[in-house]
Design a protein around this motif. Structure first.
Motif, PDB file in Angstrom:
ATOM      1  N   MET B 178       0.833  -1.196   0.000  1.00 53.01           N
ATOM      2  CA  MET B 178       0.000   0.000   0.000  1.00 53.01           C
ATOM      3  C   MET B 178       0.874   1.254   0.000  1.00 53.01           C
ATOM      4  SD  MET B 178      -3.009   1.251   2.561  1.00 53.01           S
ATOM      5  CE  MET B 178      -4.052  -0.135   2.182  1.00 53.01           C
ATOM      6  N   THR B 179       0.466   2.261  -0.776  1.00 52.64           N
ATOM      7  CA  THR B 179       1.198   3.528  -0.831  1.00 52.64           C
ATOM      8  C   THR B 179       0.614   4.504   0.201  1.00 52.64           C
ATOM      9  OG1 THR B 179      -0.319   4.441  -2.462  1.00 52.64           O
ATOM     10  CG2 THR B 179       1.622   3.276  -3.311  1.00 52.64           C
ATOM     11  N   VAL B 180       1.393   5.545   0.502  1.00 53.21           N
ATOM     12  CA  VAL B 180       0.914   6.634   1.357  1.00 53.21           C
ATOM     13  C   VAL B 180      -0.336   7.238   0.729  1.00 53.21           C
ATOM     14  CG1 VAL B 180       1.440   8.995   2.089  1.00 53.21           C
ATOM     15  CG2 VAL B 180       3.148   7.198   2.388  1.00 53.21           C
ATOM     16  N   ASN B 181      -0.334   7.341  -0.601  1.00 49.03           N
ATOM     17  CA  ASN B 181      -1.458   7.946  -1.319  1.00 49.03           C
ATOM     18  C   ASN B 181      -2.756   7.195  -1.086  1.00 49.03           C
ATOM     19  OD1 ASN B 181       1.229   7.712  -2.951  1.00 49.03           O
ATOM     20  ND2 ASN B 181       0.443   9.779  -3.310  1.00 49.03           N
ATOM     21  N   VAL B 205       2.568  12.986   7.419  1.00 47.16           N
ATOM     22  CA  VAL B 205       3.942  12.837   6.931  1.00 47.16           C
ATOM     23  C   VAL B 205       4.081  11.462   6.302  1.00 47.16           C
ATOM     24  CG1 VAL B 205       6.378  13.152   7.492  1.00 47.16           C
ATOM     25  CG2 VAL B 205       4.633  14.040   9.053  1.00 47.16           C
ATOM     26  N   GLY B 206       4.503  11.444   5.047  1.00 48.29           N
ATOM     27  CA  GLY B 206       4.741  10.177   4.372  1.00 48.29           C
ATOM     28  C   GLY B 206       6.227   9.897   4.312  1.00 48.29           C
ATOM     29  N   ILE B 207       6.599   8.637   4.474  1.00 51.35           N
ATOM     30  CA  ILE B 207       8.011   8.247   4.397  1.00 51.35           C
ATOM     31  C   ILE B 207       8.130   7.075   3.419  1.00 51.35           C
ATOM     32  CG2 ILE B 207       9.999   7.329   5.683  1.00 51.35           C
ATOM     33  CD1 ILE B 207       7.386   8.752   7.811  1.00 51.35           C
ATOM     34  N   ALA B 208       9.075   7.169   2.494  1.00 51.40           N
ATOM     35  CA  ALA B 208       9.305   6.058   1.567  1.00 51.40           C
ATOM     36  C   ALA B 208      10.763   5.618   1.642  1.00 51.40           C
ATOM     37  CB  ALA B 208       8.969   6.482   0.141  1.00 51.40           C
ATOM     38  N   ARG B 209      10.968   4.317   1.578  1.00 48.26           N
ATOM     39  CA  ARG B 209      12.302   3.714   1.520  1.00 48.26           C
ATOM     40  C   ARG B 209      13.215   4.118   2.683  1.00 48.26           C
ATOM     41  NH1 ARG B 209      10.487   5.540  -2.826  1.00 48.26           N
ATOM     42  NH2 ARG B 209      11.822   7.366  -2.874  1.00 48.26           N
ATOM     43  N   TYR B 221      -0.548  18.870   4.486  1.00 50.78           N
ATOM     44  CA  TYR B 221      -1.889  18.543   4.952  1.00 50.78           C
ATOM     45  C   TYR B 221      -2.342  17.305   4.172  1.00 50.78           C
ATOM     46  CZ  TYR B 221      -1.566  23.006   7.254  1.00 50.78           C
ATOM     47  OH  TYR B 221      -1.144  24.041   8.069  1.00 50.78           O
ATOM     48  N   ALA B 222      -3.110  16.449   4.849  1.00 53.00           N
ATOM     49  CA  ALA B 222      -3.509  15.162   4.272  1.00 53.00           C
ATOM     50  C   ALA B 222      -4.090  15.307   2.869  1.00 53.00           C
ATOM     51  CB  ALA B 222      -4.504  14.465   5.198  1.00 53.00           C
ATOM     52  N   GLU B 223      -4.969  16.286   2.675  1.00 54.96           N
ATOM     53  CA  GLU B 223      -5.629  16.463   1.368  1.00 54.96           C
ATOM     54  C   GLU B 223      -4.623  16.730   0.248  1.00 54.96           C
ATOM     55  OE1 GLU B 223      -6.949  17.860   4.153  1.00 54.96           O
ATOM     56  OE2 GLU B 223      -9.139  17.701   4.105  1.00 54.96           O
ATOM     57  N   ASN B 224      -3.532  17.427   0.555  1.00 53.74           N
ATOM     58  CA  ASN B 224      -2.502  17.682  -0.456  1.00 53.74           C
ATOM     59  C   ASN B 224      -1.537  16.513  -0.598  1.00 53.74           C
ATOM     60  OD1 ASN B 224      -3.621  20.254  -0.574  1.00 53.74           O
ATOM     61  ND2 ASN B 224      -2.129  21.111   0.864  1.00 53.74           N
ATOM     62  N   LEU B 225      -1.168  15.942   0.535  1.00 47.82           N
ATOM     63  CA  LEU B 225      -0.137  14.903   0.528  1.00 47.82           C
ATOM     64  C   LEU B 225      -0.567  13.675  -0.268  1.00 47.82           C
ATOM     65  CD1 LEU B 225       2.730  14.600   1.756  1.00 47.82           C
ATOM     66  CD2 LEU B 225       1.715  13.198   3.543  1.00 47.82           C
ATOM     67  N   ASP B 227      -1.609  13.454  -3.097  1.00 51.67           N
ATOM     68  CA  ASP B 227      -1.226  13.532  -4.507  1.00 51.67           C
ATOM     69  C   ASP B 227       0.290  13.581  -4.729  1.00 51.67           C
ATOM     70  OD1 ASP B 227      -3.942  13.602  -5.297  1.00 51.67           O
ATOM     71  OD2 ASP B 227      -4.023  15.731  -4.782  1.00 51.67           O
ATOM     72  N   PHE B 228       1.061  13.490  -3.662  1.00 52.48           N
ATOM     73  CA  PHE B 228       2.516  13.572  -3.781  1.00 52.48           C
ATOM     74  C   PHE B 228       3.090  12.225  -4.242  1.00 52.48           C
ATOM     75  CE2 PHE B 228       6.839  13.344  -2.100  1.00 52.48           C
ATOM     76  CZ  PHE B 228       7.350  14.567  -2.503  1.00 52.48           C
ATOM     77  N   ASP B 229       4.071  12.287  -5.150  1.00 50.19           N
ATOM     78  CA  ASP B 229       4.664  11.047  -5.664  1.00 50.19           C
ATOM     79  C   ASP B 229       5.838  10.600  -4.782  1.00 50.19           C
ATOM     80  OD1 ASP B 229       5.669   8.927  -7.045  1.00 50.19           O
ATOM     81  OD2 ASP B 229       6.272  10.072  -8.817  1.00 50.19           O
TER      82      ASP B 229
END
Lengths: 266, 266
Positions: B178-181, B205-209, B221-225, B227-229
């Motif tokens: 599952m992705t943060v998105n 706050v999303g964290i990858a790898r 903010y959650a609503e914006n985040l 859509d972040f890649d």
């Protein structure tokens, strides 16, 4: 470049291969051991294994005058700490200062007591609430002993939600490493005063020397556990909330807890 | 003897020197990667670096028929997992089975995502409440999509106490990582239904790898985040509670968060 490296829990062999490689490639290696420390080693042993001179920083060097940071502008610096890296506020502050100086930063993670406690006790990590820490009591200006009630309040709040509490014990340069025994005595003193039934008959688990060859993990009711001999530091304490069946079984079979724990499961 | 070894976060170089030594001295090396996995490596690379053949176990081998445990009665076995060791219930169960068979067990800890997230975001570890996990939605027998509301409830409870929530994202063999998105979309769908204001305007706050050379940490903010890649997996999410000043500063300066975060501090 400034690389923050978490050395893990106990001795110089708890560093990751990635961490070791970064240290060996560094131009300068700094360390601080006042926020956390490795009981199973010393600076000399680390220097020998890592093959580098390590410069030990005081609290003042880290928090007030981190002039050494400037060297990271054009050289590779490593900054070593016990446990995982960047867990202390102080380290976050250093990273922000480095960024302000235009220094690139990188983190190399190490094992942390927070997850190790979960593994050692069998208590599930997602069932822990907010953690607490118990400071050494201090003397008020009137000469009376002052015991912080904050840990008691945090444990109470977590118990109401059925959650476990990880209780960090004070590491003080002068007053020494707090033992599980002292921590339980202090919590029971607060219980005596407040009489809210938080610690009375509560389960408790003490852990000593996590990450070593022979960690001690012992579960019992708080009143009994306070007399158990855990041996040398570092110690840490957990006050479990509502136990799942498997958690109770782990505390009884792996941590010598009383069989009564099995009767109080979720 | 059975040694449980946590491999750390990302690749084969995240193992500790202590872990590597135990693997190299082992008679047999087993691993399971369905509860957690290392995205930056594969079995072949691990075998090459560790100098040992690794036998990969399925869920069935671990949970239903762990016959291989018997070999630990008179040989040295290592059991490898991603992250820290013994974090999954399954591992505690294995340790209890081993004990029943009279097998001595030992733990070698590794870096865990739980403490790494704290370091990567600058959010203080003692200010996290109970953690949550978001499963992939499933279809009910009537063919409607069912979204778990438990993570929403846990976040709500933590926010009421001013605490941060670490949100684990589903690792499913068929449905994927599952992705943060997706996680944020699911939480916002629950918000749409419940309208309790938990996720509306909430910081995230999303964290990858985590643990790699180039982890991505992005706050908004959650609503914006949503859509972040964030790029490739593994992803993990934090919904911060009330922020201390230094935490807000870290989210703005180290995780590209909006300056508005600084105005909402404790």
């Amino acid at each position: 470049m400034l690389t923050f490296i978490g050395l893990g829990l106990f001795d110089e062999y708890d560093i990751s291969l990635k961490g070791l490689e970064a240290v060996r490639e560094a131009d300068m290696v700094y360390a601080e051991f006042y926020t956390s420390c490795l009981m199973g080693t010393n600076l000399e042993k680390m220097e020998k294994l890592y093959g580098k001179k390590i410069i030990l920083l005081s609290r003042k060097d880290v928090e007030q005058h981190p002039d050494w940071l400037n060297e990271a502008k054009d050289r590779n610096l490593c900054f070593l700490t016990g446990g995982d890296t960047m867990v202390s506020t102080t380290h976050v502050d250093l990273r922000l200062r480095a960024q302000k100086l235009g220094i690139e930063t990188r983190l190399v993670h190490g094992a942390s007591i927070a997850s190790a406690v979960s593994g050692l006790t069998g208590l599930q990590n997602y069932r822990f609430g907010k953690s607490a820490s118990i400071p050494h009591p201090y003397e008020s200006r009137r000469g009376t002993k002052v015991i912080s009630e904050t840990p008691y309040d945090i444990i109470k709040q977590n118990l109401e939600l059925g959650l476990h509490t990880l209780v960090f014990l004070d590491i003080d340069k002068e007053k020494g490493y707090m033992t599980v025994n002292t921590a339980l005595e202090l919590l029971l003193e607060v219980e005596e005063k407040r009489k809210e039934g938080v610690m009375h008959g509560a389960a408790a688990v003490g852990i000593a020397r996590a990450g070593s060859e022979n960690p001690v993990v012992k579960a019992d009711y708080a009143e009994n556990l306070k007399d158990f001999d855990f041996g040398k530091p570092l110690h840490i304490l957990v006050i479990p909330g509502k136990l799942h069946f498997l958690e109770a079984e782990a505390l009884v079979k792996l941590a010598g807890g009383p069989i009564g724990f099995m009767k109080e499961v979720d």
